[in-house]
Design a protein around this motif. Sequence first.
Motif, mmCIF file in Angstrom:
data_model
loop_
_atom_site.group_PDB
_atom_site.id
_atom_site.type_symbol
_atom_site.label_atom_id
_atom_site.label_comp_id
_atom_site.label_asym_id
_atom_site.label_seq_id
_atom_site.Cartn_x
_atom_site.Cartn_y
_atom_site.Cartn_z
ATOM 1 N N LEU A 42 30.543 36.841 50.675
ATOM 2 C CA LEU A 42 30.696 38.197 51.190
ATOM 3 C C LEU A 42 32.020 38.817 50.769
ATOM 4 C CD1 LEU A 42 29.376 40.386 52.937
ATOM 5 C CD2 LEU A 42 30.628 39.425 54.902
ATOM 6 N N ARG A 43 31.959 39.931 50.027
ATOM 7 C CA ARG A 43 33.173 40.669 49.656
ATOM 8 C C ARG A 43 33.482 41.666 50.765
ATOM 9 N NH1 ARG A 43 32.479 43.787 45.029
ATOM 10 N NH2 ARG A 43 34.702 43.647 44.611
ATOM 11 N N GLU A 44 34.789 41.905 51.020
ATOM 12 C CA GLU A 44 35.162 42.734 52.166
ATOM 13 C C GLU A 44 36.038 43.908 51.764
ATOM 14 O OE1 GLU A 44 36.863 40.292 55.274
ATOM 15 O OE2 GLU A 44 35.435 38.696 54.792
ATOM 16 N N SER A 77 48.308 27.861 38.804
ATOM 17 C CA SER A 77 47.370 26.823 39.264
ATOM 18 C C SER A 77 45.931 27.110 38.838
ATOM 19 C CB SER A 77 47.463 26.662 40.787
ATOM 20 O OG SER A 77 46.818 27.736 41.450
ATOM 21 N N TRP A 78 45.645 28.350 38.401
ATOM 22 C CA TRP A 78 44.271 28.655 37.982
ATOM 23 C C TRP A 78 44.170 29.426 36.657
ATOM 24 C CZ3 TRP A 78 43.108 33.770 37.334
ATOM 25 C CH2 TRP A 78 43.947 34.700 37.965
ATOM 26 N N ALA A 79 45.227 30.172 36.283
ATOM 27 C CA ALA A 79 45.065 31.125 35.169
ATOM 28 C C ALA A 79 44.918 30.441 33.807
ATOM 29 C CB ALA A 79 46.216 32.129 35.158
ATOM 30 N N LYS A 91 29.163 45.274 41.101
ATOM 31 C CA LYS A 91 29.098 43.888 40.596
ATOM 32 C C LYS A 91 30.458 43.325 40.195
ATOM 33 C CE LYS A 91 24.333 43.609 39.125
ATOM 34 N NZ LYS A 91 23.431 44.117 38.079
ATOM 35 N N ARG A 92 31.477 44.188 40.050
ATOM 36 C CA ARG A 92 32.780 43.705 39.603
ATOM 37 C C ARG A 92 33.429 42.818 40.658
ATOM 38 N NH1 ARG A 92 37.644 43.586 40.707
ATOM 39 N NH2 ARG A 92 37.134 44.735 42.616
ATOM 40 N N TRP A 93 33.976 41.722 40.265
ATOM 41 C CA TRP A 93 34.839 40.935 41.150
ATOM 42 C C TRP A 93 35.809 40.156 40.282
ATOM 43 C CZ3 TRP A 93 34.479 35.359 41.799
ATOM 44 C CH2 TRP A 93 33.451 34.768 41.063
ATOM 45 N N SER A 94 36.779 39.517 40.920
ATOM 46 C CA SER A 94 37.872 38.881 40.176
ATOM 47 C C SER A 94 37.798 37.362 40.284
ATOM 48 C CB SER A 94 39.222 39.360 40.739
ATOM 49 O OG SER A 94 39.295 40.754 40.785
ATOM 50 N N PRO A 95 37.124 36.715 39.351
ATOM 51 C CA PRO A 95 37.042 35.244 39.398
ATOM 52 C C PRO A 95 38.365 34.561 39.018
ATOM 53 C CG PRO A 95 35.541 36.166 37.724
ATOM 54 C CD PRO A 95 36.438 37.273 38.191
ATOM 55 N N ARG A 96 38.457 33.297 39.392
ATOM 56 C CA ARG A 96 39.589 32.469 38.918
ATOM 57 C C ARG A 96 39.100 31.338 38.014
ATOM 58 N NH1 ARG A 96 41.390 33.375 44.440
ATOM 59 N NH2 ARG A 96 43.153 34.809 44.417
ATOM 60 N N ALA A 97 37.792 31.173 37.943
ATOM 61 C CA ALA A 97 37.217 30.232 36.967
ATOM 62 C C ALA A 97 36.474 31.075 35.933
ATOM 63 C CB ALA A 97 36.249 29.285 37.663
ATOM 64 N N VAL A 140 37.814 40.122 34.707
ATOM 65 C CA VAL A 140 39.246 40.452 34.666
ATOM 66 C C VAL A 140 39.864 40.096 36.013
ATOM 67 C CG1 VAL A 140 40.906 42.335 34.319
ATOM 68 C CG2 VAL A 140 38.669 42.412 33.157
ATOM 69 N N HIS A 141 40.987 39.387 35.993
ATOM 70 C CA HIS A 141 41.698 39.085 37.246
ATOM 71 C C HIS A 141 43.168 39.472 37.082
ATOM 72 C CE1 HIS A 141 41.513 36.590 41.080
ATOM 73 N NE2 HIS A 141 42.680 37.222 41.081
ATOM 74 N N GLN A 142 43.556 40.514 37.807
ATOM 75 C CA GLN A 142 44.940 41.003 37.707
ATOM 76 C C GLN A 142 45.856 40.181 38.602
ATOM 77 O OE1 GLN A 142 44.901 45.570 37.264
ATOM 78 N NE2 GLN A 142 43.047 45.089 38.410
ATOM 79 N N MET A 143 47.127 40.118 38.216
ATOM 80 C CA MET A 143 48.091 39.286 38.949
ATOM 81 C C MET A 143 49.426 40.003 39.157
ATOM 82 S SD MET A 143 47.569 35.738 36.856
ATOM 83 C CE MET A 143 47.009 36.437 35.314
ATOM 84 N N ALA A 144 49.823 40.097 40.432
ATOM 85 C CA ALA A 144 51.179 40.573 40.731
ATOM 86 C C ALA A 144 52.168 39.413 40.624
ATOM 87 C CB ALA A 144 51.213 41.164 42.126
ATOM 88 N N GLY A 145 51.655 38.209 40.756
ATOM 89 C CA GLY A 145 52.517 37.027 40.771
ATOM 90 C C GLY A 145 53.031 36.659 39.389
ATOM 91 N N VAL A 146 54.047 37.409 38.969
ATOM 92 C CA VAL A 146 54.664 37.205 37.653
ATOM 93 C C VAL A 146 56.160 37.011 37.868
ATOM 94 C CG1 VAL A 146 55.086 38.288 35.402
ATOM 95 C CG2 VAL A 146 52.999 38.829 36.646
HETATM 96 C C1 LIG Z 1 47.748 44.769 41.165
HETATM 97 C C2 LIG Z 1 47.006 43.528 41.590
HETATM 98 C C3 LIG Z 1 47.705 42.344 41.772
HETATM 99 C C4 LIG Z 1 47.018 41.165 42.101
HETATM 100 N N1 LIG Z 1 47.726 39.983 42.162
HETATM 101 C C5 LIG Z 1 47.050 38.815 42.271
HETATM 102 C C6 LIG Z 1 47.744 37.583 42.084
HETATM 103 O O1 LIG Z 1 48.957 37.522 41.823
HETATM 104 N N2 LIG Z 1 47.012 36.433 42.182
HETATM 105 C C7 LIG Z 1 45.660 36.441 42.445
HETATM 106 O O2 LIG Z 1 45.060 35.359 42.489
HETATM 107 N N3 LIG Z 1 44.983 37.608 42.603
HETATM 108 C C8 LIG Z 1 45.635 38.796 42.509
HETATM 109 N N4 LIG Z 1 44.959 39.996 42.600
HETATM 110 C C9 LIG Z 1 43.507 40.009 42.869
HETATM 111 C C10 LIG Z 1 43.195 40.587 44.249
HETATM 112 O O3 LIG Z 1 43.520 39.649 45.240
HETATM 113 C C11 LIG Z 1 41.694 40.987 44.301
HETATM 114 O O4 LIG Z 1 41.479 42.047 43.402
HETATM 115 C C12 LIG Z 1 41.284 41.409 45.713
HETATM 116 O O5 LIG Z 1 41.330 40.318 46.591
HETATM 117 C C13 LIG Z 1 39.875 41.994 45.733
HETATM 118 O O6 LIG Z 1 38.966 41.089 45.192
HETATM 119 P P1 LIG Z 1 37.967 41.538 44.026
HETATM 120 O O7 LIG Z 1 38.810 42.008 42.865
HETATM 121 O O8 LIG Z 1 37.188 40.291 43.677
HETATM 122 O O9 LIG Z 1 37.113 42.634 44.560
HETATM 123 C C14 LIG Z 1 45.612 41.192 42.309
HETATM 124 C C15 LIG Z 1 44.913 42.395 42.140
HETATM 125 C C16 LIG Z 1 45.591 43.545 41.783
HETATM 126 C C17 LIG Z 1 44.801 44.827 41.573
#
Ligand SMILES: Cc1cc2nc3c(=O)[nH]c(=O)nc-3n(C[C@H](O)[C@H](O)[C@H](O)COP(=O)(O)O)c2cc1C
Length: 203
Positions: free
Chosen positions: A184-186, A84-86, A23-29, A133-139
């Motif tokens: 659909l998650r891939e 733009s979303w965080a 069920k885990r996924w990474s929303p932006r809203a 939780v939504h992780q970001m490399a874009g820092v």
């Molecule tokens: C280390 C890491 C860095 C990521 N960096 C970004 C980011 O900068 N911006 C963003 O929108 N999503 C980022 N993501 C989210 C991924 O794109 C996302 O986890 C992946 O597409 C799989 O989707 P899910 O988490 O919903 O299963 C990052 C995820 C991880 C683990």
Amino acid sequence: MENIISVQKITPVAHPILDSIKKRWSPRAFAQTPITENQLHIILEAGRWAPSASNIQPWRVLWGLKGTEMYDRIFNCLDDFNQSWAGNAQMLWINAFKKTMEKNEKENFHALHDLGLFMGNVIHQANSMGIAVHQMAGVKFKQALSEFKFSEDYHVATAVAFGYFGGDPDDLNEDLKKQELKQLRERKEQSTFAFNGNFENKK
Ligand SMILES: Cc1cc2nc3c(=O)[nH]c(=O)nc-3n(C[C@H](O)[C@H](O)[C@H](O)COP(=O)(O)O)c2cc1C
């Protein structure tokens, strides 16, 4: 009462796995429900008990709750795309790790690995509380290092956005809204990353 919007995702697993992973996924809203300091400490406690090489625990977290100066300082260190979303998130983190071992100045080659394990615990604890939780490399790493006065021994790895599931996709721009609503998650097949033999000739 806040209107909870539920985005339905489809996770086509090839084998039965824990529901919490499925069920885990990474929303932006995110929903507008605030995250409290107590909830933050529960999430940090789950991370605290992650395993790490030689139990060094190299992870470091800077946190800010929405509406505080710390949140704004972290937000300013995100790249333009993530900005733009965080801002929808109720809590932001900067994640860093200590690059060297505790007892000497030798490189801790596994520090980034261990920060990832820490985040694995964090994600699943937060999700169990309804917090996405939504992780970001874009820092903007250099900016973050100087803004928060890290010494040379630390590397800023990621930022993280937290907020309750149930956000309104209309809070996003058209492109991100489309991604948010994609059902659909891939994932790649297991055969592309797991081998019962030599790694030769594998891409
Ligand atoms: C280390 C890491 C860095 C990521 N960096 C970004 C980011 O900068 N911006 C963003 O929108 N999503 C980022 N993501 C989210 C991924 O794109 C996302 O986890 C992946 O597409 C799989 O989707 P899910 O988490 O919903 O299963 C990052 C995820 C991880 C683990």
